[in-house]
Scaffold this motif. Structure first.
Motif, short mmCIF file in Angstrom:
data_model
loop_
_atom_site.label_atom_id
_atom_site.label_comp_id
_atom_site.label_asym_id
_atom_site.label_seq_id
_atom_site.Cartn_x
_atom_site.Cartn_y
_atom_site.Cartn_z
N SER A 183 -5.98 18.51 48.79
CA SER A 183 -5.37 17.07 48.40
C SER A 183 -5.48 16.83 46.91
O SER A 183 -4.90 15.91 46.24
CB SER A 183 -5.97 16.11 48.94
OG SER A 183 -7.34 15.71 48.93
N GLU A 184 -6.05 17.61 45.96
CA GLU A 184 -6.40 17.56 44.55
C GLU A 184 -5.06 18.09 43.83
O GLU A 184 -4.63 17.81 42.87
CB GLU A 184 -7.39 18.49 44.01
CG GLU A 184 -9.01 17.92 44.68
CD GLU A 184 -9.92 19.04 44.17
OE1 GLU A 184 -9.73 20.03 43.76
OE2 GLU A 184 -11.08 18.89 44.52
N ASN A 185 -4.34 18.96 44.53
CA ASN A 185 -3.00 19.40 44.18
C ASN A 185 -2.00 18.51 44.44
O ASN A 185 -0.62 18.89 44.18
CB ASN A 185 -2.46 20.80 45.08
CG ASN A 185 -3.69 21.86 44.51
OD1 ASN A 185 -4.33 21.74 43.69
ND2 ASN A 185 -3.96 22.69 45.69
N ILE A 186 -1.79 17.39 44.74
CA ILE A 186 -0.74 16.37 45.09
C ILE A 186 -0.75 15.48 44.10
O ILE A 186 -1.78 15.11 43.08
CB ILE A 186 -0.96 15.53 46.50
CG1 ILE A 186 -2.17 14.79 46.63
CG2 ILE A 186 -0.99 16.58 47.59
CD1 ILE A 186 -2.23 13.72 47.70
N ASP A 187 0.57 14.65 44.00
CA ASP A 187 0.64 13.49 43.04
C ASP A 187 0.32 12.56 43.88
O ASP A 187 0.96 12.01 44.49
CB ASP A 187 2.14 13.65 42.72
CG ASP A 187 2.33 12.52 41.63
OD1 ASP A 187 1.56 11.68 41.37
OD2 ASP A 187 3.53 12.73 41.18
N THR A 188 -1.06 12.15 43.60
CA THR A 188 -1.67 11.02 44.40
C THR A 188 -0.88 9.71 44.29
O THR A 188 -0.47 8.97 45.36
CB THR A 188 -3.04 10.67 44.08
OG1 THR A 188 -3.61 12.13 44.00
CG2 THR A 188 -3.74 9.80 45.04
N GLU A 189 -0.26 9.37 42.95
CA GLU A 189 0.49 8.04 42.80
C GLU A 189 1.67 8.33 43.65
O GLU A 189 2.21 7.37 44.22
CB GLU A 189 0.75 7.82 41.37
CG GLU A 189 -0.65 7.55 40.59
CD GLU A 189 -0.04 7.00 39.21
OE1 GLU A 189 0.87 6.84 39.03
OE2 GLU A 189 -1.13 7.27 38.20
N ALA A 190 2.40 9.44 43.44
CA ALA A 190 3.82 9.33 44.32
C ALA A 190 3.49 9.34 45.81
O ALA A 190 4.41 8.74 46.71
CB ALA A 190 4.44 10.70 44.05
N VAL A 191 2.54 9.91 46.06
CA VAL A 191 2.02 10.05 47.85
C VAL A 191 1.70 8.63 48.08
O VAL A 191 2.30 8.11 49.08
CB VAL A 191 0.92 10.87 48.02
CG1 VAL A 191 0.61 10.86 49.59
CG2 VAL A 191 1.41 12.51 47.87
N LYS A 210 4.91 6.69 48.25
CA LYS A 210 5.66 6.76 49.66
C LYS A 210 5.03 6.38 50.87
O LYS A 210 5.59 5.66 51.68
CB LYS A 210 5.68 8.31 49.61
CG LYS A 210 7.03 8.87 50.66
CD LYS A 210 8.12 8.35 50.49
CE LYS A 210 8.67 8.73 49.05
NZ LYS A 210 10.15 8.16 48.88
N LEU A 223 6.69 15.84 49.43
CA LEU A 223 5.61 15.69 48.39
C LEU A 223 4.08 16.37 48.80
O LEU A 223 3.66 16.68 47.58
CB LEU A 223 5.33 14.27 48.32
CG LEU A 223 6.27 13.31 47.77
CD1 LEU A 223 5.99 11.61 47.72
CD2 LEU A 223 6.52 13.73 46.22
N ARG A 258 0.37 21.52 49.99
CA ARG A 258 -0.49 21.02 49.07
C ARG A 258 -1.86 20.32 49.81
O ARG A 258 -2.75 20.39 49.26
CB ARG A 258 -0.06 19.99 48.20
CG ARG A 258 1.06 20.54 47.21
CD ARG A 258 1.71 19.54 46.26
NE ARG A 258 2.76 20.32 45.22
CZ ARG A 258 3.88 20.35 45.65
NH1 ARG A 258 4.48 20.09 46.55
NH2 ARG A 258 4.65 20.95 44.60
#
Length: 153
Positions: A3-11, A14, A112, A116
């Motif tokens: 989960s470090e590979n995700i765009d946390t803000e975008a997720v 969403k 998203l 990832r």
């Protein structure tokens, strides 16, 4: 995959959109359940209230995902269409449109997180499956008795 590979803000954004859409579904299906009259009222009201309960469960799950990622769940609610046309066909067509819009947001979440985060990807895929089942159920209810072909508005 982490989960470090995700765009946390975008997720989180969403997931908040999903939360709002699911809460709108709760309101929508609850409202519709009050507006059903006639011989078929009992089974249709039962189905609508089951859909409202499931929408609330989905909203709970989205909120938990948001806080899992360190975000703040929205207090907003998604769009609520009120046509004041409460015949069963209109209710089902409006429900189908809501389900399609909600499904689109789940697919956006999947885009998203795909490859990832297994956790978020599995969540998105499970909810996509459930939403597709809902659409299929509504589509079948919109068909005239004896029709086999898929309903098309």
């Amino acid at each position: 995959m982490s989960s470090e590979n995700i765009d946390t803000e975008a997720v989180i954004a969403k997931l908040n959109q999903i939360l709002e859409m699911e809460l709108a579904g709760v309101v929508r299906y609850t409202h519709y359940s009050f507006m059903v009259f006639g011989y078929s009222r009992i089974p249709i009201v039962s189905w609508l209230r089951k859909e409202a309960d499931e929408g609330l469960a989905h909203a709970h799950e989205a909120g938990e995902m948001i806080t899992h990622l360190g975000g703040h769940p929205s207090l907003g609610i998604g769009p609520l269409l009120e046509t004041h046309n409460h015949d069963i066909g209109a209710i089902l067509r409006e429900s189908l449109e809501h389900e399609k819009a909600t499904l689109k947001v789940y697919f956006e979440l999947l885009d998203l997180v795909k490859d990832r985060s297994v956790f978020l990807e599995e969540y998105a895929r499970r909810l996509i499956s459930e939403e597709e089942i809902h659409q299929g159920e509504i589509n079948k209810m919109l068909r005239k008795p004896g029709e086999v072909g898929v309903f098309s508005p």
